[in-house]
Design an enzyme around this catalytic site. Structure first.
Site, PDB file in Angstrom:
ATOM      1  N   ASN A  19      49.148  37.651  51.014  1.00 37.68           N
ATOM      2  CA  ASN A  19      47.815  37.072  50.864  1.00 37.68           C
ATOM      3  C   ASN A  19      47.968  35.559  50.938  1.00 37.68           C
ATOM      4  OD1 ASN A  19      45.336  36.198  50.050  1.00 37.68           O
ATOM      5  ND2 ASN A  19      45.268  37.404  48.153  1.00 37.68           N
ATOM      6  N   HIS A 181      35.428  41.125  48.847  1.00 35.06           N
ATOM      7  CA  HIS A 181      36.088  41.876  47.763  1.00 35.06           C
ATOM      8  C   HIS A 181      36.031  43.385  48.029  1.00 35.06           C
ATOM      9  CE1 HIS A 181      35.035  38.420  44.771  1.00 35.06           C
ATOM     10  NE2 HIS A 181      36.278  38.271  45.213  1.00 35.06           N
ATOM     11  N   LEU A 210      34.742  40.583  38.680  1.00 34.53           N
ATOM     12  CA  LEU A 210      34.533  39.270  38.054  1.00 34.53           C
ATOM     13  C   LEU A 210      35.867  38.558  37.904  1.00 34.53           C
ATOM     14  CD1 LEU A 210      32.156  40.554  35.191  1.00 34.53           C
ATOM     15  CD2 LEU A 210      31.526  39.850  37.512  1.00 34.53           C
ATOM     16  N   GLY A 211      36.243  37.780  38.910  1.00 37.26           N
ATOM     17  CA  GLY A 211      37.466  36.979  38.841  1.00 37.26           C
ATOM     18  C   GLY A 211      37.065  35.529  39.046  1.00 37.26           C
ATOM     19  N   ASN A 212      37.939  34.724  39.665  1.00 40.91           N
ATOM     20  CA  ASN A 212      37.504  33.373  40.040  1.00 40.91           C
ATOM     21  C   ASN A 212      36.360  33.450  41.031  1.00 40.91           C
ATOM     22  OD1 ASN A 212      39.100  31.580  38.517  1.00 40.91           O
ATOM     23  ND2 ASN A 212      40.871  32.192  39.744  1.00 40.91           N
ATOM     24  N   GLY A 213      36.549  34.313  42.044  1.00 43.77           N
ATOM     25  CA  GLY A 213      35.420  34.701  42.894  1.00 43.77           C
ATOM     26  C   GLY A 213      34.805  35.923  42.232  1.00 43.77           C
ATOM     27  N   ARG A 242      32.079  28.194  42.370  1.00 44.61           N
ATOM     28  CA  ARG A 242      31.027  28.346  43.393  1.00 44.61           C
ATOM     29  C   ARG A 242      29.670  28.605  42.743  1.00 44.61           C
ATOM     30  NH1 ARG A 242      34.080  32.916  46.643  1.00 44.61           N
ATOM     31  NH2 ARG A 242      36.084  32.160  45.888  1.00 44.61           N
ATOM     32  N   GLY A 334      36.342  40.587  34.157  1.00 43.22           N
ATOM     33  CA  GLY A 334      35.808  41.923  33.880  1.00 43.22           C
ATOM     34  C   GLY A 334      36.777  42.781  33.090  1.00 43.22           C
ATOM     35  N   GLU A 335      38.077  42.625  33.360  1.00 48.44           N
ATOM     36  CA  GLU A 335      39.068  43.452  32.667  1.00 48.44           C
ATOM     37  C   GLU A 335      39.410  42.913  31.284  1.00 48.44           C
ATOM     38  OE1 GLU A 335      42.536  44.036  35.218  1.00 48.44           O
ATOM     39  OE2 GLU A 335      41.192  44.243  36.937  1.00 48.44           O
ATOM     40  N   GLU A 390      44.420  45.219  44.246  1.00 48.70           N
ATOM     41  CA  GLU A 390      44.194  45.002  45.677  1.00 48.70           C
ATOM     42  C   GLU A 390      45.490  45.114  46.479  1.00 48.70           C
ATOM     43  OE1 GLU A 390      41.910  41.631  44.252  1.00 48.70           O
ATOM     44  OE2 GLU A 390      40.633  41.841  46.018  1.00 48.70           O
TER      45      GLU A 390
HETATM   46  P1  ADP Z   1      41.202  35.667  41.340  1.00 50.50           P
HETATM   47  O1  ADP Z   1      39.804  35.730  41.832  1.00 50.50           O
HETATM   48  O2  ADP Z   1      41.826  34.325  41.486  1.00 50.50           O
HETATM   49  O3  ADP Z   1      42.068  36.825  41.738  1.00 50.50           O
HETATM   50  P2  ADP Z   1      41.388  36.850  38.698  1.00 50.50           P
HETATM   51  O4  ADP Z   1      40.773  38.169  38.993  1.00 50.50           O
HETATM   52  O5  ADP Z   1      42.824  36.794  38.391  1.00 50.50           O
HETATM   53  O6  ADP Z   1      41.000  35.779  39.778  1.00 50.50           O
HETATM   54  O7  ADP Z   1      40.578  36.224  37.463  1.00 50.50           O
HETATM   55  C1  ADP Z   1      40.933  34.989  36.963  1.00 50.50           C
HETATM   56  C2  ADP Z   1      40.003  34.631  35.834  1.00 50.50           C
HETATM   57  O8  ADP Z   1      40.043  35.645  34.822  1.00 50.50           O
HETATM   58  C3  ADP Z   1      40.442  33.369  35.122  1.00 50.50           C
HETATM   59  O9  ADP Z   1      39.771  32.272  35.648  1.00 50.50           O
HETATM   60  C4  ADP Z   1      39.989  33.579  33.701  1.00 50.50           C
HETATM   61  O10 ADP Z   1      38.767  32.922  33.553  1.00 50.50           O
HETATM   62  C5  ADP Z   1      39.709  35.053  33.581  1.00 50.50           C
HETATM   63  N1  ADP Z   1      40.478  35.657  32.487  1.00 50.50           N
HETATM   64  C6  ADP Z   1      41.747  36.080  32.490  1.00 50.50           C
HETATM   65  N2  ADP Z   1      42.093  36.549  31.251  1.00 50.50           N
HETATM   66  C7  ADP Z   1      40.992  36.427  30.473  1.00 50.50           C
HETATM   67  C8  ADP Z   1      40.687  36.724  29.100  1.00 50.50           C
HETATM   68  N3  ADP Z   1      41.595  37.271  28.284  1.00 50.50           N
HETATM   69  N4  ADP Z   1      39.445  36.457  28.656  1.00 50.50           N
HETATM   70  C9  ADP Z   1      38.526  35.924  29.478  1.00 50.50           C
HETATM   71  N5  ADP Z   1      38.753  35.618  30.753  1.00 50.50           N
HETATM   72  C10 ADP Z   1      39.959  35.857  31.258  1.00 50.50           C
END
Ligand code: ADP
Length: 518
Positions: A19, A181, A210-213, A242, A334-335, A390
């Site tokens: 990636n 996604h 629900l990640g950075n994106g 964003r 989300g996780e 992924e």
């Molecule tokens: P990407 O889109 O870069 O793959 P990820 O799915 O890894 O992103 O999500 C990253 C985001 O998850 C981080 O910016 C952080 O805000 C959030 N995150 C990770 N662990 C936790 C947590 N324990 N509580 C809340 N948010 C979290």
């Protein structure tokens, strides 16, 4: 003569998944059967003097200012030396445009086409392409496969993928909604179905990545029918940096009033907005939650805007699918964030979705135990936390292509059979249509045991037109059911979703007309 064959991936396959972003590289060597990682590479801050690489859990090494290609040339041989028997390379490619709707074996022409889609994804596709070129040069004998983030959403119906722009302009420029996604939405919806022990083809699921994106998808009977990202990954939810949905009039206003040009708008909307812009403390939800708990107003508002937008989409997608059986939370936020899930799940009772606060607080998912349920036992709509994976999804799809089984995507297999238009009736409807005491008269046995075509026929009356002489099938059933073609639907003027025989929930109405009373 040899029988026709489709290879099915049963034994394990070892695949390198790459990636490449504009400033980062993530690579995993994955064994498909169990999803085990045999080796891992992470590179960050590429293109700066601070670029660093990390192989497995070893201490990071400084790289100096290297391009994606040079970094791969230096690091890939080391990564590959850590795992024997790699059979292929899977590349995550962000934009597949109109053309790429399935994992595709890469040749010169496909590689060029990925580069050619740069106008639709200027931040991502050039980096994906650079990774492909570098890997093909380094490993010319290994098959390489492109797996597209947009592919799962190729099933969006026209009403969901079309922007309300003049069609000539839209088709000339490729401007339509594609969605992203997709690999994650497909993966977690399949895992949710496994957990619920129900066929994916019978479920309506809203998946929240629900990640950075961040994006939401409506997965109806295994197919994506709506998603919050559009032509680019900028539309929809509030994200790390964003902006997500915004009145396009705001852009015109900022151009006129603040003199912002294209580049300034790009930076504002993609990099300086979202949770980072709202909160003022960066994009990491953990930091924002901490500050919000201390009473920081900007951070509290940032979380409320973020969660409100997600809830709004869940409600909208329940309406799009005519109901929802499960809502899935996945990716970093989300996780891991019970607080975000709690805020999003408020007021979803009207959908039959009830959060179990204790289960929500305690939910833990891992790659080996990927699903946690966070709804109460009485919740009609199930709330699930599902670990996305992924890399493994890309590895599986790559393995399927490498082993010659194109399109082996478990979660998207839809069994179909062809039949003539027909009607099933309840005993009460038989009497209402053909007279009291009437019993169906068998005319001909059907291939399904016990089923028969009847002498009786009916007229189906729709809002627009009617179809006469539609055959009734026996024996009688617990529900009235009409099975007609899409063309028949247009003729009648009704629009019913494609689904399994027997599922009649939320069907549009038509009237059945029997013979005149004698
Ligand atoms: P990407 O889109 O870069 O793959 P990820 O799915 O890894 O992103 O999500 C990253 C985001 O998850 C981080 O910016 C952080 O805000 C959030 N995150 C990770 N662990 C936790 C947590 N324990 N509580 C809340 N948010 C979290």
């Amino acid at each position: 003569m040899r029988p026709r064959q489709v290879a099915v991936v049963s034994s394990t396959v070892i695949v390198a998944v790459i990636n490449c972003g504009s400033s980062s590289i993530k690579a995993d060597v994955v064994e498909t059967r169990d999803g085990n990682r045999l080796a891992r590479l992470r590179v960050g801050r590429l293109g700066t003097d601070e670029a660093r690489a990390r192989l497995d859990d070893e201490p990071p090494i400084s790289l100096g200012n290297l391009s994606v290609s040079d970094a791969l040339a230096q690091l890939l041989p080391q990564l590959f030396s850590r795992a024997d028997g790699i059979e292929g390379i899977g590349h995550r490619v962000v934009h597949g445009g109109e053309r790429f709707v399935a994992p595709t074996l890469i040749d010169d022409e496909v590689a060029a086409a990925v580069a050619g889609l740069a106008s639709l994804a200027p931040l991502h596709n050039p980096a994906n392409h650079a990774g492909i070129v570098a890997c093909r040069k380094l490993m010319p004998n290994l098959p390489q496969v492109a797996v597209f983030d947009t592919a799962f959403h190729a099933t969006l119906p026209a009403r969901a993928r079309t922007y309300a722009l003049p069609p000539e302009l839209a088709s000339k420029t490729g401007v339509r909604r594609y969605g992203f996604h997709g690999t994650s939405h497909a993966w977690v919806s399949a895992r949710a179905a496994e957990y619920l022990q129900a066929p994916l083809q019978e479920l309506r699921i809203v998946t929240c990545h629900l990640g950075n994106g961040a994006s939401v998808a409506a997965v109806e009977y295994g197919r994506s029918v709506e998603t919050s990202m559009g032509m680019t990954p900028l539309e929809g939810l509030v994200m790390g940096t964003r902006v997500g949905d915004i009145d396009p009039g705001v852009l015109l206003h900022l151009m006129r009033e603040e003199g912002l040009d294209v580049d300034a708008l790009d930076t504002l909307l993609n990099r300086n907005s979202g949770l980072a812009g709202l909160s003022g403390v960066g994009s990491d939800v953990r930091d924002i939650q901490e500050r919000a708990a201390e009473g920081d107003d900007r951070c509290r508002l940032a979380l409320r805007v973020f969660c409100h937008r997600i809830r709004k989409y869940i409600g909208a997608y329940a309406a799009v699918m005519g109901g929802v059986d499960a809502i899935v939370f996945t990716a970093g936020v989300g996780e891991n964030s019970a607080e975000v899930r709690h805020m999003v799940a408020q007021r979803l009772d009207f959908l039959g979705a009830r959060l179990d606060e204790d289960a929500n607080r305690d939910a833990k998912v891992t790659r080996t135990s990927p699903v946690a349920e966070i709804s109460t036992p009485r919740s009609r709509c199930r709330l699930l936390v599902v670990a996305t994976d992924e890399s493994r999804a890309i590895a599986e799809q790559t393995a399927a292509v490498v082993r010659g089984a194109h399109h082996v995507e478990r979660e998207r297999t839809i069994p179909i059979a062809v039949s003539a238009r027909h009607i099933h009736l309840t005993p009460a409807s038989v009497e209402a249509l053909f007279g009291k005491g009437h019993k169906l008269t068998p005319l001909k046995e059907l291939s399904q045991p016990g089923q028969f075509a009847c002498e009786e026929t009916l007229t189906v009356v729709g809002p627009k037109r009617r179809i006469e002489n539609v055959r009734v099938l026996g024996p009688v059933r617990g529900k009235n059911q009409i099975e007609i073609s899409r063309t028949d639907e247009f003729h009648l003027g009704v629009d019913a979703p494609v689904r399994r025989s027997g599922d009649v929930a939320n069907s549009p109405g038509v009237t059945l007309e029997g013979p005149p009373e004698r």
